[in-house]
Design a protein around this motif. Structure first.
Motif, mmCIF file in Angstrom:
data_model
loop_
_atom_site.group_PDB
_atom_site.id
_atom_site.type_symbol
_atom_site.label_atom_id
_atom_site.label_comp_id
_atom_site.label_asym_id
_atom_site.label_seq_id
_atom_site.Cartn_x
_atom_site.Cartn_y
_atom_site.Cartn_z
ATOM 1 N N ARG A 184 1.195 -6.588 9.766
ATOM 2 C CA ARG A 184 1.510 -6.203 8.905
ATOM 3 C C ARG A 184 2.429 -4.701 8.245
ATOM 4 O O ARG A 184 3.261 -5.304 7.531
ATOM 5 N N ILE A 185 2.272 -3.489 8.738
ATOM 6 C CA ILE A 185 3.297 -2.835 9.058
ATOM 7 C C ILE A 185 4.406 -3.261 9.381
ATOM 8 O O ILE A 185 5.772 -2.765 8.594
ATOM 9 N N GLN A 186 4.895 -4.470 11.146
ATOM 10 C CA GLN A 186 5.886 -4.053 11.306
ATOM 11 C C GLN A 186 7.050 -5.666 10.365
ATOM 12 O O GLN A 186 7.651 -5.209 9.888
ATOM 13 N N CYS A 187 5.809 -6.268 9.669
ATOM 14 C CA CYS A 187 5.909 -7.095 8.401
ATOM 15 C C CYS A 187 6.817 -6.689 7.216
ATOM 16 O O CYS A 187 8.179 -6.913 6.882
ATOM 17 N N THR A 188 6.452 -6.216 6.889
ATOM 18 C CA THR A 188 6.736 -5.227 5.602
ATOM 19 C C THR A 188 8.010 -4.393 5.894
ATOM 20 O O THR A 188 8.775 -4.043 5.456
ATOM 21 N N LEU A 189 7.749 -3.584 7.013
ATOM 22 C CA LEU A 189 9.180 -2.790 7.601
ATOM 23 C C LEU A 189 10.184 -3.762 7.854
ATOM 24 O O LEU A 189 11.369 -3.806 7.441
ATOM 25 N N ARG A 190 10.336 -4.764 7.938
ATOM 26 C CA ARG A 190 10.959 -5.510 7.843
ATOM 27 C C ARG A 190 11.548 -6.472 6.892
ATOM 28 O O ARG A 190 13.434 -6.747 6.563
ATOM 29 N N GLN A 191 10.944 -6.900 5.877
ATOM 30 C CA GLN A 191 11.074 -6.966 4.456
ATOM 31 C C GLN A 191 11.677 -6.026 3.657
ATOM 32 O O GLN A 191 12.983 -6.787 3.489
ATOM 33 N N LEU A 192 11.355 -4.575 4.588
ATOM 34 C CA LEU A 192 12.393 -3.731 3.320
ATOM 35 C C LEU A 192 13.523 -2.956 4.010
ATOM 36 O O LEU A 192 14.593 -3.119 3.415
ATOM 37 N N THR A 193 13.546 -4.069 5.040
ATOM 38 C CA THR A 193 14.892 -3.590 5.811
ATOM 39 C C THR A 193 16.013 -4.850 5.114
ATOM 40 O O THR A 193 16.984 -4.779 4.588
#
Length: 193
Positions: A184-193
């Motif tokens: 979820r950290i990886q997905c959230t960072l991707r979404q924020l980017t």
């Protein structure tokens, strides 16, 4: 204990004669009554039991409000109230689970809280609201540091936490919850980017 058990049974097996809203109201009232009897005085010899029970009650109350959000999509005032109550109860549950050093329930509640905010982010129509919600998601994921530190410092027995069996694909073990957290950290960072 009797009120908590009764509320759990009412939540898991609602009375078919009642409407969904009436059944949820009955469960909520019973959980609040059970919460009143949880004596959170640290001098009480049963404090750890009450602390754990209060955390479970807050988790159930948060889940009840969380599940009602989908049914309140047309009524924005009640929906905002349900979102606020869900966040509030999840926050109280995580605080109590951290104090009782219950890693599995702590991460489970954090993931439920994360799922709520992620849903709000995905369903928002404006980019600014979406960004704000994803930043809140990232904050939730970063707030697990105290429990991770307890695990790193070996103040919580990993063997005891990891012996919980997984069934039906649900996340019951600490290992699976930490893997979910990382994902979820990886997905959230991707979404924020």
């Amino acid at each position: 204990t009797a009120l908590f058990t009764m509320a759990t049974i009412l939540h898991d097996h609602p009375n078919p004669a009642l409407s969904r809203l009436e059944a949820e109201k009955e469960v909520t009232e019973t959980l609040h009554q059970a919460l009143k009897y949880c004596d959170l005085d640290e001098n009480n010899p049963k404090y750890p039991l009450y602390q754990f029970r209060a955390a479970l009650i807050h988790y159930r109350l948060g889940s009840l409000n969380h599940s009602s959000i989908w049914n309140l999509s047309n009524d924005s005032t009640n929906r905002k109230g349900a979102i606020h109550l869900s966040k509030l109860h999840y926050q109280k549950a995580t605080t109590l689970f951290l104090a009782s050093m219950d890693a599995v329930n702590y991460f489970t509640v954090h993931m439920q809280r994360f799922a709520l905010i992620e849903y709000l982010a995905e369903s928002s129509s404006t980019p600014q609201v979406k960004l704000t919600n994803y930043q809140e998601c990232l904050d939730i994921l970063c707030n697990v540091k105290p429990m991770l530190q307890l695990l790193i410092d070996k103040k919580i027995d990993l063997e005891e936490c990891c012996n919980v069996e997984e069934n039906d694909g649900s996340f019951k073990s600490l290992k699976s919850l930490i893997a979910l957290l990382q994902n979820r950290i990886q997905c959230t960072l991707r979404q924020l980017t």
